[in-house]
Write a protein that holds these residues in place. Structure first.
Motif, mmCIF file in Angstrom:
data_model
loop_
_atom_site.group_PDB
_atom_site.id
_atom_site.type_symbol
_atom_site.label_atom_id
_atom_site.label_comp_id
_atom_site.label_asym_id
_atom_site.label_seq_id
_atom_site.Cartn_x
_atom_site.Cartn_y
_atom_site.Cartn_z
ATOM 1 N N ASP A 12 49.818 40.605 33.953
ATOM 2 C CA ASP A 12 48.571 40.453 33.195
ATOM 3 C C ASP A 12 47.399 40.151 34.130
ATOM 4 O OD1 ASP A 12 49.980 40.932 30.934
ATOM 5 O OD2 ASP A 12 50.005 38.863 30.213
ATOM 6 N N ALA A 13 47.668 39.303 35.127
ATOM 7 C CA ALA A 13 46.605 38.958 36.088
ATOM 8 C C ALA A 13 46.133 40.207 36.822
ATOM 9 C CB ALA A 13 47.119 37.914 37.078
ATOM 10 N N THR B 137 37.611 36.792 33.776
ATOM 11 C CA THR B 137 38.718 37.197 34.654
ATOM 12 C C THR B 137 39.223 35.999 35.461
ATOM 13 O OG1 THR B 137 37.754 39.393 34.833
ATOM 14 C CG2 THR B 137 39.373 38.816 36.490
ATOM 15 N N VAL B 138 38.278 35.237 36.002
ATOM 16 C CA VAL B 138 38.690 34.075 36.805
ATOM 17 C C VAL B 138 39.439 33.065 35.927
ATOM 18 C CG1 VAL B 138 37.844 32.090 38.140
ATOM 19 C CG2 VAL B 138 36.898 34.357 38.558
ATOM 20 N N ASP B 139 38.926 32.823 34.735
ATOM 21 C CA ASP B 139 39.595 31.876 33.827
ATOM 22 C C ASP B 139 41.012 32.346 33.498
ATOM 23 O OD1 ASP B 139 37.398 30.315 33.768
ATOM 24 O OD2 ASP B 139 36.662 31.002 31.813
ATOM 25 N N GLU B 140 41.110 33.622 33.162
ATOM 26 C CA GLU B 140 42.430 34.169 32.813
ATOM 27 C C GLU B 140 43.369 34.105 34.015
ATOM 28 O OE1 GLU B 140 43.727 35.043 30.020
ATOM 29 O OE2 GLU B 140 41.937 34.930 28.781
ATOM 30 N N VAL B 145 47.974 32.536 36.877
ATOM 31 C CA VAL B 145 48.504 32.517 38.235
ATOM 32 C C VAL B 145 48.809 31.107 38.755
ATOM 33 C CG1 VAL B 145 47.540 32.809 40.556
ATOM 34 C CG2 VAL B 145 47.723 34.761 39.048
ATOM 35 N N VAL B 146 47.991 30.142 38.347
ATOM 36 C CA VAL B 146 48.201 28.785 38.875
ATOM 37 C C VAL B 146 49.597 28.253 38.501
ATOM 38 C CG1 VAL B 146 47.372 26.385 38.784
ATOM 39 C CG2 VAL B 146 45.753 28.259 39.139
#
Lengths: 219, 156
Positions: A12-13, B137-140, B145-146
């Motif tokens: 998704d990323a 995008t950064v929030d998602e 990812v984190v």
């Protein structure tokens, strides 16, 4: 976290990044433009009054940057004209050629003395790299993983051509040990982890440019 | 994590299709491996390498030697996640920095044009639209990812 959850999250990323990447269309050029903005900030920090212009007279109605290297005198591209209280003026350009010896080198961001830029425009000749001509230049690399050694070597070649201490290399990723070792002890700065939009590295980068501008002002 | 190799390979295939520049950057870094001073190798790694060098009759590791250690599959996955997030943050930060400069210096339009010097081709971005997209995008990306990085980090 289960394996399939992890896989799905990263898939998704990638999808989100792909969408942003496609919409931005010119990510590397946008990164260079952000470093141009940082150089404008540095010039303002050094006491300059900045005009963002496409004609040298009036404020630009919109920003128009080169997406590949070009001649400084090509018309209607955005640059910054910065005036200082002591009467000196400089210009900040994106993606222009600067002459070293008989070779024109591309500078992603070039900070030039205004009179050298005027000479370039008037004569259709590349600006020169002399100490009162080229104040500073930046090589930008949009790398989210450490750039390979070849990038570092190419930068050192460019920096040697353009003059001691004038060039800096900037990229968003953390430098690998190899590239950090290559740059260590050289008279050229590299700014790894330079992600625009604030942060210590961007501040250090602006400070570096501001010092170069202050030194030029004092000459 | 069990199966990290397959997961990494699958994700890199996907990345190569969708964001090929980033896939190339990652492949280069992963292929180069991690440089480690000979003296800083783990005891086990040092003994193995010393043993192989002795066998080949070429002496042993010395001060100044730099070894290359391949990244594990878990480390490669972490790299991938970090690079995705870093790229998203860079795009967003870049757009924000350029927009802020334009605003501070009275540039009226929110359009940013990137053009070939000979005028043959140009791309126009509307920063007012894209700022929202890149921020999202950064929030998602952080949301996705984190936790992956934390999960992988806990296993290293």
């Amino acid at each position: 976290m289960k394996r399939y959850e992890l896989e799905k999250a990263v898939e998704d990323a990638i999808g989100f990044l792909d969408q942003a990447y496609r919409n931005i269309a010119k990510p590397s050029d946008l990164y260079e433009a952000a470093l141009f903005a940082a150089a404008v900030r540095a010039a303002t920090g050094a006491g300059g009054r900045c005009l963002i212009t496409n004609d040298g007279i009036s404020t630009a109605a919109n920003l128009r940057f080169r997406c590949s290297p070009g001649n400084l005198w090509s018309r209607n591209f955005t640059y910054a004209l910065v005036s200082f209280p002591n009467g000196k003026r400089l210009e900040i350009h994106l993606g222009v050629y600067v002459l070293a010896g008989r070779v024109a080198h591309e500078c992603d961001v070039a900070v030039l003395d205004h009179s050298e830029a005027e000479r370039s425009r008037a004569g259709g000749v590349h600006p020169r790299k002399g100490k009162n001509q080229l104040i500073s230049c930046v090589e930008a690399k949009l790398y989210a993983a450490s750039p390979p050694l070849g990038i570092g070597r190419a930068f050192l070649g460019l920096a040697t051509e353009l003059g001691r201490g004038k060039c800096s290399l900037a990229f968003p990723s953390k430098a690998s040990k190899n590239i950090a070792a290559l740059m260590a002890g050289k008279p050229y700065e590299h700014f790894d982890e330079l992600v625009p939009g604030g942060g210590k590295v961007e501040d250090r980068f602006c400070h570096h440019l501001e010092t170069a501008i202050r030194n030029w002002l004092a000459m | 994590m069990e199966g990290s190799d397959e997961v990494y390979d699958h994700l890199m295939r996907l990345l190569r299709e969708r964001v090929p520049e980033l896939a190339t950057q990652l492949s280069e870094e992963v292929a180069a491996g991690r440089s480690v001073d000979g003296e800083r190798l783990s005891e086990r790694e040092r003994m193995t390498r010393d043993g192989m060098m002795r066998e080949a009759r070429v002496g042993r590791l010395q001060r100044g030697d730099v070894a290359v250690v391949p990244y594990t599959a878990d480390e490669r996955l972490m790299f991938l996640c970090e690079a995705l997030l870093r790229m998203a943050e860079t795009l967003q930060g870049s757009l924000q920095a350029v927009s802020l400069m334009a605003e501070e210096h009275q540039v009226e339009s929110t359009m940013i044009e990137f053009a070939e010097p000979d005028g043959t081709n140009s791309v126009v971005l509307d920063s007012s639209d894209l700022i929202y997209l890149t921020a999202r995008t950064v929030d998602e990306m952080r949301r996705l990812v984190v936790p992956v990085n934390e999960a992988m980090g806990a296993q290293l």
